[in-house]
Design a protein around this motif. Structure first.
Motif, PDB file in Angstrom:
ATOM      1  N   TRP A 111       0.832  -1.201   0.000  1.00 58.88           N
ATOM      2  CA  TRP A 111       0.000   0.000   0.000  1.00 58.88           C
ATOM      3  C   TRP A 111       0.869   1.254   0.000  1.00 58.88           C
ATOM      4  O   TRP A 111       1.954   1.270   0.582  1.00 58.88           O
ATOM      5  N   SER A 112       0.367   2.315  -0.600  1.00 59.49           N
ATOM      6  CA  SER A 112       0.975   3.635  -0.464  1.00 59.49           C
ATOM      7  C   SER A 112      -0.104   4.686  -0.675  1.00 59.49           C
ATOM      8  O   SER A 112      -1.158   4.402  -1.264  1.00 59.49           O
ATOM      9  N   VAL A 113       0.162   5.882  -0.181  1.00 58.09           N
ATOM     10  CA  VAL A 113      -0.804   6.968  -0.304  1.00 58.09           C
ATOM     11  C   VAL A 113      -0.090   8.247  -0.735  1.00 58.09           C
ATOM     12  O   VAL A 113       1.083   8.451  -0.425  1.00 58.09           O
ATOM     13  N   VAL A 114      -0.817   9.080  -1.456  1.00 60.67           N
ATOM     14  CA  VAL A 114      -0.388  10.448  -1.715  1.00 60.67           C
ATOM     15  C   VAL A 114      -1.129  11.302  -0.696  1.00 60.67           C
ATOM     16  O   VAL A 114      -2.369  11.274  -0.641  1.00 60.67           O
ATOM     17  N   ALA A 115      -0.387  12.015   0.133  1.00 62.69           N
ATOM     18  CA  ALA A 115      -1.000  12.697   1.265  1.00 62.69           C
ATOM     19  C   ALA A 115      -0.450  14.107   1.427  1.00 62.69           C
ATOM     20  O   ALA A 115       0.603  14.455   0.893  1.00 62.69           O
ATOM     21  N   ALA A 116      -1.180  14.917   2.189  1.00 67.14           N
ATOM     22  CA  ALA A 116      -0.753  16.279   2.501  1.00 67.14           C
ATOM     23  C   ALA A 116      -0.902  16.518   3.998  1.00 67.14           C
ATOM     24  O   ALA A 116      -1.836  16.006   4.628  1.00 67.14           O
ATOM     25  N   ALA A 155      -2.490  14.512   8.829  1.00 67.39           N
ATOM     26  CA  ALA A 155      -2.478  14.542   7.367  1.00 67.39           C
ATOM     27  C   ALA A 155      -3.747  13.874   6.845  1.00 67.39           C
ATOM     28  O   ALA A 155      -4.519  13.282   7.620  1.00 67.39           O
ATOM     29  N   PHE A 156      -3.965  13.962   5.545  1.00 70.08           N
ATOM     30  CA  PHE A 156      -5.045  13.207   4.912  1.00 70.08           C
ATOM     31  C   PHE A 156      -4.604  12.772   3.525  1.00 70.08           C
ATOM     32  O   PHE A 156      -3.712  13.362   2.928  1.00 70.08           O
ATOM     33  N   TRP A 157      -5.212  11.712   3.019  1.00 71.15           N
ATOM     34  CA  TRP A 157      -4.796  11.181   1.725  1.00 71.15           C
ATOM     35  C   TRP A 157      -5.652  11.735   0.590  1.00 71.15           C
ATOM     36  O   TRP A 157      -6.830  12.054   0.779  1.00 71.15           O
ATOM     37  N   MET A 186     -12.209  14.103   5.839  1.00 69.70           N
ATOM     38  CA  MET A 186     -11.315  13.438   4.896  1.00 69.70           C
ATOM     39  C   MET A 186     -10.845  12.090   5.441  1.00 69.70           C
ATOM     40  O   MET A 186     -11.185  11.689   6.547  1.00 69.70           O
ATOM     41  N   GLY A 187     -10.036  11.412   4.632  1.00 65.62           N
ATOM     42  CA  GLY A 187      -9.378  10.196   5.079  1.00 65.62           C
ATOM     43  C   GLY A 187      -8.170  10.590   5.906  1.00 65.62           C
ATOM     44  O   GLY A 187      -7.087  10.852   5.363  1.00 65.62           O
ATOM     45  N   ALA A 188      -8.333  10.674   7.205  1.00 64.05           N
ATOM     46  CA  ALA A 188      -7.304  11.219   8.087  1.00 64.05           C
ATOM     47  C   ALA A 188      -6.202  10.200   8.347  1.00 64.05           C
ATOM     48  O   ALA A 188      -6.445   8.993   8.462  1.00 64.05           O
ATOM     49  N   LEU A 189      -4.973  10.710   8.446  1.00 67.57           N
ATOM     50  CA  LEU A 189      -3.795   9.872   8.664  1.00 67.57           C
ATOM     51  C   LEU A 189      -2.953  10.443   9.800  1.00 67.57           C
ATOM     52  O   LEU A 189      -2.901  11.655   9.992  1.00 67.57           O
TER      53      LEU A 189
END
Length: 229
Positions: A138-143, A183-185, A154-157
């Motif tokens: 798995w990987s995510v692009v996040a801010a 962060a979120f993705w 959002m999809g919180a990380l």
């Protein structure tokens, strides 16, 4: 239809009630001849430019025929498969993903039509995420984000750095309590053998498969689900 190197799920069956406009949120115009949908697909187009054979599985409903028509401009760019959202899988985003999965092949990316990734290198961010799935699947692009209201939507990380690599320590979709998240993705990439768990990314369960994923941090991710003026 050729067998793709990578598949992209593009869920376009939502009603976008928070957007509050008489047209689909992804068709909101940002510049002459440029919509939110065009911007959200930039990273997918970049995959094609890198030499990959890409299949985009578009999930739609009868209220999104304007979006289906608009996507005709990409007919010569990548493969497109249109799938009507099967309500037996559920009406939400997880149901849209389940509707699309049977048409995917190879690694799978989830690209949301109302999410735009901005900043240096943003167009190549999805390719970079796909290159990282060999680590944990798995990987995510996040801010980075610390505003509680945004994190609740959002999809919180909770992104932590381990050995110079940013990883997801915790993940929750639209958490009621956003404390502890930073962060979120905006996009998700997953190996083919793990793709069946993709709906769990947006479900309410505690076993979120994004935990342990590599996080590729970008400058900004904009959610156009709500008109900002």
């Amino acid at each position: 239809m050729s067998v793709p190197d990578v598949s992209v799920i593009l869920p376009c069956a939502g009603f976008g009630t928070r957007f509050g406009a008489p047209y689909a949120k992804e068709l909101h115009c940002l510049a002459p001849e440029v919509t939110v949908l065009d911007r959200s697909l930039e990273s997918t187009v970049e995959l094609v430019k890198s030499g990959l054979d890409v299949r985009v599985v578009v999930v739609f409903g009868t209220h999104k025929l304007d979006t289906v028509s608009y996507l005709a401009r990409y007919a010569g760019t990548f493969q497109m498969v249109f799938v009507y959202q099967d309500e037996s899988y559920g009406p939400g985003l997880d149901g849209a993903i389940r509707s699309a999965l049977p048409m995917t092949h190879g690694p799978v990316a989830l690209v949301l039509p109302d999410i735009v990734v901005n900043g240096t290198g943003s167009a190549g961010s999805l390719r970079a995420a796909l290159e990282q799935i060999g680590v944990s699947g798995w990987s995510v692009v996040a801010a980075e984000e610390h505003d509680p209201l945004t994190l609740r939507q959002m999809g919180a990380l909770a992104v932590v750095e381990e050995g110079g690599v940013a990883r997801v320590g915790a993940a929750a979709d639209k958490p009621a309590d956003p404390s502890g998240f930073n962060a979120f993705w905006g996009m998700v990439a997953v190996a083919e053998e793990e793709a069946h768990r993709l709906p769990d990314v947006v479900s309410g369960g505690a076993d979120n498969p994004l935990v342990g994923a590599v996080a590729l941090m970008v400058e900004e991710i904009v959610n156009y689900n709500t008109v900002t003026g």
